[in-house]
Design an enzyme around this catalytic site. Sequence first.
Site, PDB file in Angstrom:
ATOM      1  N   ALA A   1      10.863   3.291 -10.853  1.00  0.00           N
ATOM      2  CA  ALA A   1      10.277   4.605 -11.120  1.00  0.00           C
ATOM      3  C   ALA A   1      10.986   5.622 -10.234  1.00  0.00           C
ATOM      4  O   ALA A   1      11.263   5.347  -9.063  1.00  0.00           O
ATOM      5  CB  ALA A   1       8.776   4.578 -10.803  1.00  0.00           C
TER       6      ALA A   1
ATOM      7  N   GLY B   1       8.720  -4.577  -8.603  1.00  0.00           N
ATOM      8  CA  GLY B   1       9.638  -3.509  -8.997  1.00  0.00           C
ATOM      9  C   GLY B   1      11.093  -3.937  -8.842  1.00  0.00           C
ATOM     10  O   GLY B   1      11.424  -4.732  -7.968  1.00  0.00           O
TER      11      GLY B   1
ATOM     12  N   LYS C   1      13.415  -1.958  -7.892  1.00  0.00           N
ATOM     13  CA  LYS C   1      14.054  -1.260  -6.775  1.00  0.00           C
ATOM     14  C   LYS C   1      14.435  -2.268  -5.696  1.00  0.00           C
ATOM     15  O   LYS C   1      15.537  -2.246  -5.177  1.00  0.00           O
ATOM     16  CB  LYS C   1      13.153  -0.179  -6.187  1.00  0.00           C
ATOM     17  CG  LYS C   1      13.885   0.620  -5.097  1.00  0.00           C
ATOM     18  CD  LYS C   1      13.106   1.797  -4.623  1.00  0.00           C
ATOM     19  CE  LYS C   1      12.073   1.395  -3.600  1.00  0.00           C
ATOM     20  NZ  LYS C   1      12.651   0.992  -2.291  1.00  0.00           N
TER      21      LYS C   1
ATOM     22  N   GLY D   1       5.601   4.159  -8.815  1.00  0.00           N
ATOM     23  CA  GLY D   1       6.295   2.881  -9.004  1.00  0.00           C
ATOM     24  C   GLY D   1       5.309   1.724  -8.987  1.00  0.00           C
ATOM     25  O   GLY D   1       5.312   0.874  -9.890  1.00  0.00           O
ATOM     26  N   HIS D   2       4.442   1.725  -7.981  1.00  0.00           N
ATOM     27  CA  HIS D   2       3.397   0.689  -7.919  1.00  0.00           C
ATOM     28  C   HIS D   2       2.454   0.792  -9.115  1.00  0.00           C
ATOM     29  O   HIS D   2       2.073  -0.225  -9.718  1.00  0.00           O
ATOM     30  CB  HIS D   2       2.555   0.847  -6.647  1.00  0.00           C
ATOM     31  CG  HIS D   2       3.304   0.736  -5.364  1.00  0.00           C
ATOM     32  ND1 HIS D   2       3.575   1.818  -4.563  1.00  0.00           N
ATOM     33  CD2 HIS D   2       3.837  -0.351  -4.737  1.00  0.00           C
ATOM     34  CE1 HIS D   2       4.236   1.408  -3.480  1.00  0.00           C
ATOM     35  NE2 HIS D   2       4.412   0.107  -3.568  1.00  0.00           N
TER      36      HIS D   2
ATOM     37  N   SER E   1       7.687   4.143  -0.609  1.00  0.00           N
ATOM     38  CA  SER E   1       6.764   4.605   0.436  1.00  0.00           C
ATOM     39  C   SER E   1       7.528   5.239   1.584  1.00  0.00           C
ATOM     40  O   SER E   1       7.026   6.146   2.243  1.00  0.00           O
ATOM     41  CB  SER E   1       5.944   3.425   0.960  1.00  0.00           C
ATOM     42  OG  SER E   1       5.173   2.881  -0.095  1.00  0.00           O
TER      43      SER E   1
ATOM     44  N   GLY F   1       0.808  -1.213   0.000  1.00  0.00           N
ATOM     45  CA  GLY F   1       0.000   0.000   0.000  1.00  0.00           C
ATOM     46  C   GLY F   1       0.837   1.257   0.000  1.00  0.00           C
ATOM     47  O   GLY F   1       2.034   1.227  -0.319  1.00  0.00           O
TER      48      GLY F   1
END
Lengths: 281, 281
Positions: free
Chosen positions: A177, A148, A150, A36-37, A187, A31
């Site tokens: 991203a 992702g 990352k 990116g998500h 986040s 969440g």
Amino acid sequence: MKTETTIQGLSASLNPARTARKIIGFVPTMGNLHQGHLNLVREARKICDVVVVSIFVNPIQFGPNEDFDSYPRTLDQDQQLLADVGCDIVFAPSVEQMYAKKPRLTNISVSDITDDLCGLQRPGHFDGVAVVVTKLFNIVQPNYAFFGQKDYQQLAVIRQFVQDLNIPLEVIGVPIARAEDGLALSSRNGYLSAEHRQIAPTIYKSLKAAELELQQGIGLDTVLANIRQTLSAAGFEIDYVEARTPELQKIETFNQDVVLFIAAKIGQTRLIDNLQVKFNP
Amino acid sequence: MKTETTIQGLSASLNPARTARKIIGFVPTMGNLHQGHLNLVREARKICDVVVVSIFVNPIQFGPNEDFDSYPRTLDQDQQLLADVGCDIVFAPSVEQMYAKKPRLTNISVSDITDDLCGLQRPGHFDGVAVVVTKLFNIVQPNYAFFGQKDYQQLAVIRQFVQDLNIPLEVIGVPIARAEDGLALSSRNGYLSAEHRQIAPTIYKSLKAAELELQQGIGLDTVLANIRQTLSAAGFEIDYVEARTPELQKIETFNQDVVLFIAAKIGQTRLIDNLQVKFNP
């Protein structure tokens, strides 16, 4: 777009798609969604008939001194963002729904590639990831799952156990991203003070500088030392600055593709990033 | 009846059944089939549209000094028996097919209920079972999976990780099949000399005697001691004689249902058996 909070509800929602043999895409998240998500959802949208996004802050992948309690939970905002990018079903279970009343006795561990980088500072973290992702895979039963790059090491761990356990789906890694100034979206960026947010892009800048240095023939050790110096000078507390092959094996010399990894704290916030540098002899 | 030796071949064979949403039943075995295995297939036949039986002697569940190399492999005979009881597909993969060239880094472990009984004498055994059964579940993707109650602890381990990992299938335990003289059927019975085969039913006889003693109000400790004495007198080398709750928790007094467990060697052959005794106050 539907939101389901129980495994039974999700199964009922997905059953028509399963019966019709539709292609199901799955994006597991914790969440507090950012671009990116949303890029993961856009990628899923391109090749899947039905896109499921899970939102679950997984307690068992947090260490005792980590930020499980304070991790940002923004379900209303997340649902709005997901509806806008064409998500079909949000799966937002409670901890009780995912970890039932009977104690869990089963663990999944991946050796070797979890021994260092984030595995060193976060013991048990990747076990917690492996367990929850396996559970979610079994609940959603997707054809494709999107992650992702990352969290490069996490992606490698997931690819490994999917292969080792013959989990019947394809894992797709999606490029990092970044904000305009290069900071990898996360986040945890929301924890940064204004001042630290100004400093945070130094991580990506140091990776890009390192790429240039490698291409100029400067030795890998020197390049890593330069990153460490840049980060320390900017006020970071370094967790690790490391080079690995794309398969996460140690590498001493830039004689094949290399991935540069950084984990560093600015204030109380731990940030990670990575950059793959191609070897063009 | 078809025999498939590759994952790809099996998937192709099962694809029409999957598309038609048929009920798939699965019986994992290590081959050298006896009536115990065939009972599993008969049970599967009752409630499933398609019955798959795997025959795979799984190297990673054998310890270094165990009988992996000598374990009986009788594929032709097994295929005949399976055809006779209505198996649809035999899956008989090679070790290379199940454990590909890249090294496996993933392990699945179940704590607590694997700590004693067979877990004590066979370190790593249940990890090996959990990994191969998970792999087979992901390859076959059955609705139901059938296991014998002779391997009671194995069945409990499988139920546990299926629940903990949300594996989307139902596990069905099938009562122990026995020879006329009570000996629990097992592929390892084939190792017994004629003399040892005569002695082997003492295991079941001692369990039935213990049941009677418990019902007569004799204390659990005494009952277990009597089993040990009977087995030792008959020439067995005892591995364990234990009482547990049906959930495998320790139990001191016969004040609820109890399962009596025996593992004992006669000559070089290790035999196991168990008997559940109902508590009727």
